[in-house]
Design a protein around this motif. Structure first.
Motif, PDB file in Angstrom:
ATOM      1  N   ARG A   4      -0.504  -4.744   5.313  1.00  0.00           N
ATOM      2  CA  ARG A   4      -0.091  -5.413   4.078  1.00  0.00           C
ATOM      3  C   ARG A   4      -0.360  -6.917   4.166  1.00  0.00           C
ATOM      4  O   ARG A   4      -0.873  -7.522   3.213  1.00  0.00           O
ATOM      5  CB  ARG A   4       1.403  -5.181   3.825  1.00  0.00           C
ATOM      6  CG  ARG A   4       1.741  -3.843   3.200  1.00  0.00           C
ATOM      7  CD  ARG A   4       3.255  -3.747   3.017  1.00  0.00           C
ATOM      8  NE  ARG A   4       3.617  -2.585   2.254  1.00  0.00           N
ATOM      9  CZ  ARG A   4       3.664  -2.532   0.922  1.00  0.00           C
ATOM     10  NH1 ARG A   4       3.360  -3.620   0.225  1.00  0.00           N
ATOM     11  NH2 ARG A   4       4.018  -1.441   0.296  1.00  0.00           N
ATOM     12  N   GLU A   5       0.017  -7.510   5.282  1.00  0.00           N
ATOM     13  CA  GLU A   5      -0.181  -8.953   5.451  1.00  0.00           C
ATOM     14  C   GLU A   5      -1.662  -9.311   5.482  1.00  0.00           C
ATOM     15  O   GLU A   5      -2.077 -10.338   4.924  1.00  0.00           O
ATOM     16  CB  GLU A   5       0.511  -9.417   6.741  1.00  0.00           C
ATOM     17  CG  GLU A   5       2.035  -9.344   6.656  1.00  0.00           C
ATOM     18  CD  GLU A   5       2.698  -9.651   7.980  1.00  0.00           C
ATOM     19  OE1 GLU A   5       1.967  -9.812   8.982  1.00  0.00           O
ATOM     20  OE2 GLU A   5       3.936  -9.708   8.016  1.00  0.00           O
ATOM     21  N   ALA A   8      -2.939  -9.074   1.902  1.00  0.00           N
ATOM     22  CA  ALA A   8      -2.455 -10.220   1.128  1.00  0.00           C
ATOM     23  C   ALA A   8      -3.262 -11.478   1.464  1.00  0.00           C
ATOM     24  O   ALA A   8      -3.629 -12.258   0.569  1.00  0.00           O
ATOM     25  CB  ALA A   8      -0.973 -10.447   1.394  1.00  0.00           C
ATOM     26  N   ASP A  33      -2.202  -4.338  -7.481  1.00  0.00           N
ATOM     27  CA  ASP A  33      -1.817  -5.388  -8.428  1.00  0.00           C
ATOM     28  C   ASP A  33      -1.852  -4.836  -9.840  1.00  0.00           C
ATOM     29  O   ASP A  33      -1.093  -5.268 -10.710  1.00  0.00           O
ATOM     30  CB  ASP A  33      -2.780  -6.573  -8.319  1.00  0.00           C
ATOM     31  CG  ASP A  33      -2.760  -7.191  -6.931  1.00  0.00           C
ATOM     32  OD1 ASP A  33      -1.732  -7.790  -6.574  1.00  0.00           O
ATOM     33  OD2 ASP A  33      -3.765  -7.056  -6.203  1.00  0.00           O
TER      34      ASP A  33
END
Length: 301
Positions: A4-5, A8, A33
């Protein structure tokens, strides 16, 4: 959390967004998104200020986003993810039909290739098909490629003369009336919500027929148990939100293998540039295909 990081971080660096269809695996949907049906993805991506759109879906969806956002870099995270129904009608055959029947409107389900959109008068979604066909000035309609959705529209709009060809979604078309009857026996009192890509004999046994978005709305606004007869991504996503209420009809047959090809790891690769495929279409093809999508907005608003 590590993936996830990383996603992102890459989105920030690439000015990118993730557009995921509601049939994607839950782990992919949670990263999105933009989450919705194929036209919602294209519409919302066009409204976005992002430079790059990573598409978590199948090829015709990525093409639709590129057609409405030609200035954006559009990357299909799983390049081999395709829709068999989107390619079941040769564009040349439709062009020949148009020439022989100039007074017949060609209506293309949005689940089609860019080449098919380019030879259609208007595109439709499963939620807008009835309204748009009803509003068209032509009485004679060729509806491509899904015979099941076309038959559903024919029954809702009897004042039109609707011709269908022999296309279908291999996933939804596998549902039978016996499957529905078995589900009712297993879950007495449950209502059945079904997608119109399913065959007519199965649809005849449903309590509610509608698009994926309409089925999700029906679930949210209803109480009691519901048997869901569309691709299992809906139940996979909503089961925790509505514990004990949702039952997947024919879970094995209502699983689209192409929709399950995208993974968080493949999203990372697409963003890094080591995976995925940048969608490129000839400008003339995009311009021709854009006309049928713009007519969808015109007649569907």
């Amino acid at each position: 959390m590590e993936i996830r990081e990383r996603i992102a971080q890459l989105k920030r660096e690439r000015r990118a967004i993730l557009a995921a269809h509601t049939y994607q695996p839950p782990a992919v949907q949670e990263l999105a998104d933009i989450l919705g049906d194929s036209f919602a993805l294209a519409r919302e991506a066009a409204r976005s200020e992002a430079d790059t759109v990573v598409v978590c879906g199948v090829r015709f969806m990525a093409e639709g986003i590129k057609i409405l956002s030609p200035e954006k870099r559009v990357i299909l995270a799983a390049p081999e993810a395709d829709c068999p129904m989107a390619r079941q009608i040769p564009p040349e055959q439709v062009a020949e039909f148009r020439q022989a029947h100039p007074d017949t409107a060609v209506v293309a389900y949005i689940n089609t290739t860019a080449e098919l959109k380019a030879v259609a008068d208007v595109c439709v979604t499963s939620s807008s098909a009835v309204q748009i066909v009803r509003r068209l000035p032509q009485r004679d309609i060729l509806f491509i490629p899904d015979r099941n959705l076309g038959d559903y529209v024919r029954r809702q709009v009897p004042e039109k003369n609707i011709l269908t060809w022999d296309g279908f979604c291999p996933v939804h078309n596998a549902v039978t009336a016996a499957d529905v009857q078995a589900a009712r026996a297993a879950h007495p009192g449950a209502r059945v919500a079904m997608h119109p890509e399913c065959p007519p004999d199965a649809l005849a046994l449903a309590d509610m027929v509608g698009s994926t978005a309409e089925i999700m709305k029906y679930i949210a606004e209803s109480s009691g148990e519901i048997v869901v007869a569309t691709e299992r991504g809906v139940v996979d996503r909503l089961a925790e939100r509505y514990p004990g209420r949702l039952h997947q009809l024919c879970g094995d047959c209502l699983t689209c293998p192409d929709m399950k090809l995208t993974t968080p790891e493949r999203i990372v690769s697409a963003l890094e540039g080591t995976g995925g495929e940048a969608i490129e279409l000839p400008p003339a093809l995009m311009a021709a295909a854009r006309g049928s999508l713009e007519n969808m907005l015109r007649y569907g608003s």
